[in-house]
Design an enzyme around this catalytic site. Structure first.
Site, PDB file in Angstrom:
ATOM      1  N   VAL A   1      34.626  38.582  35.468  1.00 25.90           N
ATOM      2  CA  VAL A   1      35.331  39.336  34.427  1.00 25.90           C
ATOM      3  C   VAL A   1      36.444  38.530  33.758  1.00 25.90           C
ATOM      4  CG1 VAL A   1      34.771  41.601  35.397  1.00 25.90           C
ATOM      5  CG2 VAL A   1      36.894  40.466  36.056  1.00 25.90           C
TER       6      VAL A   1
ATOM      7  N   SER B   1      37.110  33.019  38.730  1.00 24.59           N
ATOM      8  CA  SER B   1      37.347  33.176  37.287  1.00 24.59           C
ATOM      9  C   SER B   1      36.075  33.238  36.442  1.00 24.59           C
ATOM     10  CB  SER B   1      38.277  32.088  36.725  1.00 24.59           C
ATOM     11  OG  SER B   1      39.595  32.284  37.176  1.00 24.59           O
TER      12      SER B   1
ATOM     13  N   VAL C   1      34.051  40.555  42.985  1.00 22.74           N
ATOM     14  CA  VAL C   1      34.214  40.037  44.348  1.00 22.74           C
ATOM     15  C   VAL C   1      35.376  40.732  45.048  1.00 22.74           C
ATOM     16  CG1 VAL C   1      34.812  37.980  45.696  1.00 22.74           C
ATOM     17  CG2 VAL C   1      33.205  37.785  43.802  1.00 22.74           C
ATOM     18  N   ASP C   2      36.463  40.911  44.334  1.00 32.47           N
ATOM     19  CA  ASP C   2      37.659  41.539  44.910  1.00 32.47           C
ATOM     20  C   ASP C   2      37.340  42.927  45.450  1.00 32.47           C
ATOM     21  OD1 ASP C   2      40.371  41.782  45.583  1.00 32.47           O
ATOM     22  OD2 ASP C   2      40.965  42.363  43.564  1.00 32.47           O
TER      23      ASP C   2
END
Length: 171
Positions: A125, A122, A33-34
């Site tokens: 990964v 969370s 997502v980041d």
């Protein structure tokens, strides 16, 4: 249980006031997502994160906390970056994960955001078991005094099914 919308899709395309980024503590981009948020939002997000690191967050953002930046080129107005904990079978970090959701909604309220879209923090990964991640996410959002609209935008159909089953059980 408050009204929560569950969707399968790409969080970077959501036309909401704020999208939540499952960030790492560096705030300088990463995978999952980041990485998707940094790519979709463009360089303005990274510039804002670098400014935070140069001023108020020289050591990075601690797990369980949240901070906002521009959303750059995304349809959202803001990105709320939160750092969830890495799953550990020996150390119960559930309170830190709940704090990531709670702090994100506190930041959203401070911004005046009327709508927020979350990923499953969370649960990628960082290895958090999906059923537990969904339960903590939904219970944390439900317990929050935040009055705006909340949605979970989940990347896979399998994760959507986990969230749907958990929401049905909690209702």
């Amino acid at each position: 249980m408050r009204d929560i919308t569950l969707l399968q899709g790409d969080i970077t395309t959501m036309a909401v006031d704020a999208v939540v980024n499952a960030a790492n503590s560096s705030l300088l981009g990463g995978g999952g997502v980041d990485g998707a948020i940094h790519r979709a939002g463009g360089p303005a997000i990274l510039e804002a994160c670098r400014a935070l690191r140069a001023t108020t967050l020289p050591d990075g953002l601690p797990a369980g906390d949240a901070v906002a930046t521009t959303a750059g080129r995304m349809p959202a107005r803001w990105v709320i970056h939160t750092v969830g904990p890495v799953w550990s079978p020996r150390d119960d970090r559930s309170a830190v994960l709940a704090s990531a959701y709670r702090r994100s909604l506190e930041v959203a309220a401070e911004l005046g955001a009327a709508s927020v879209a979350f990923p499953a923090v969370s649960a990628g990964v960082y290895g958090w078991p999906h059923e537990s991640a969904a339960e903590i996410a939904l219970e944390s959002v439900d317990a929050s005094p935040y009055e705006g609209a909340v949605s979970f935008v989940l990347f896979s159909d399998a994760m959507l099914r986990v969230f749907e089953a958990t929401l049905d059980r909690l209702r």
